[in-house]
Write an enzyme that holds these catalytic residues in place. Structure first.
Site, PDB file in Angstrom:
ATOM      1  N   TYR A 116      -0.087   9.868  15.874  1.00  0.00           N
ATOM      2  CA  TYR A 116      -1.079   9.716  15.229  1.00  0.00           C
ATOM      3  C   TYR A 116      -2.441  10.821  15.541  1.00  0.00           C
ATOM      4  CZ  TYR A 116      -4.315   6.047  13.300  1.00  0.00           C
ATOM      5  OH  TYR A 116      -4.644   4.721  13.065  1.00  0.00           O
ATOM      6  N   LYS A 175      -4.768  12.565  12.960  1.00  0.00           N
ATOM      7  CA  LYS A 175      -6.455  11.829  12.862  1.00  0.00           C
ATOM      8  C   LYS A 175      -7.463  12.794  13.243  1.00  0.00           C
ATOM      9  CE  LYS A 175      -5.487   8.431  11.146  1.00  0.00           C
ATOM     10  NZ  LYS A 175      -5.845   7.516   9.925  1.00  0.00           N
TER      11      LYS A 175
END
Ligand code: NAP
Length: 247
Positions: free
Chosen positions: A155, A159
């Site tokens: 993640y 991001k």
């Protein structure tokens, strides 16, 4: 009224932050494409709330990690509304685990849904935005993309990747009057953060200067502002909406 007559695609607008963004922009008089993956009922609810605000809404199911489905969504938007002024890349998922336990599939899926999705949709809208010499693109990153997080390698990488994509697109599309910015939410109360234990929640709250978790509306008002003509000279920026975690 500051988005009057604008057309916006919001990915992942059936729930959480995406829904709040769709409603904030409709409240500022934009028409909205409500994208979702599987929760048709929730997407229809968002669309009904947009229509209550007197704006047009089109519900569109597309897996944002699938290039042809995203192209289909942009084509349908152009056919229905004639233009795309605003793109908000909000759809996202988590598949958390420590690196030793993280499955390759969970790495790939998170990168595809959180990062490749933005490549897909920016590529699909950019031709019409370039032709119109106007566009606002906002990518929903995370504070985790700025400072990392144990257990979220996939993640955080996605991001952080969104931030690189934002800056590159800002440079590439700037000469065509298209701004590209990212927002980096902190801990926002949605389905995504609901699974957190009371202990984890308490620990997080203690790290936030404003001493509370955020609401989807806290992020939505910034996104609507960035989408407006008040922000025509802001591009390539990453703005944290985190109650004061990153400063
Ligand atoms: P959420 O409540 O779990 O909602 C996720 C949304 O994304 C839903 O509308 C979902 O659609 C959609 N979606 C998921 N996979 C998709 C796919 N493959 N194609 C199209 N749509 C898809 O999440 P959230 O908390 O609002 O998060 C929204 C964004 O903010 C994400 O990018 C997330 O990473 C980011 N963010 C959240 C936080 C936080 O604390 N919540 C913090 C930082 C950043 P369905 O309803 O159809 O499943």
């Amino acid at each position: 009224m500051f988005l009057n007559g604008k057309v916006a695609i919001v990915t992942g607008a059936s729930r959480g932050i995406g829904k709040a963004i769709a409603l904030a922009m409709a409240g500022a008089q934009a028409d909205i494409v409500v994208n979702y993956a599987g929760r048709a009922d929730a997407a229809e609810e968002t669309a009904a709330a947009i229509r209550q605000l007197g704006r047009r809404a089109m519900v569109y199911q597309a897996d944002v990690s699938d290039t042809s489905q995203v192209q289909g969504m942009v084509d349908a938007t152009l056919a229905e509304f004639g233009k795309v002024d605003i793109l908000v890349n909000n759809a996202g998922i988590t598949r958390d685990n420590l690196i030793l336990r993280m499955k390759e599939e969970d790495w790939d899926t998170v990168l595809q849904v959180n990062l490749k999705s933005a490549f897909n949709s920016i590529k699909a809208v950019s031709r019409s935005m370039v032709k119109a010499r106007y566009g606002r693109i906002i990518n929903v990153s995370s504070v985790v993309g700025l400072h990392g997080n144990a257990g979220q390698a996939n993640y955080a990488a996605a991001k952080a990747g969104l931030i690189g994509l934002t800056k590159s697109m800002a440079k590439e599309l700037g000469p065509r009057n298209i701004t590209v910015n990212a927002v980096a939410p902190g801990f926002i109360m949605t389905d995504m953060t609901e699974q957190l234990s009371a202990e984890a929640r308490e620990k997080m709250t203690a790290s936030i200067a404003l001493n509370r978790l955020g609401k989807p509306e806290d992020v939505a008002s910034l996104v609507a502002f960035l989408a407006s003509d008040f922000c025509g000279y802001i591009t390539g920026q990453v703005i944290a909406v985190d109650g004061g975690i990153v400063m």
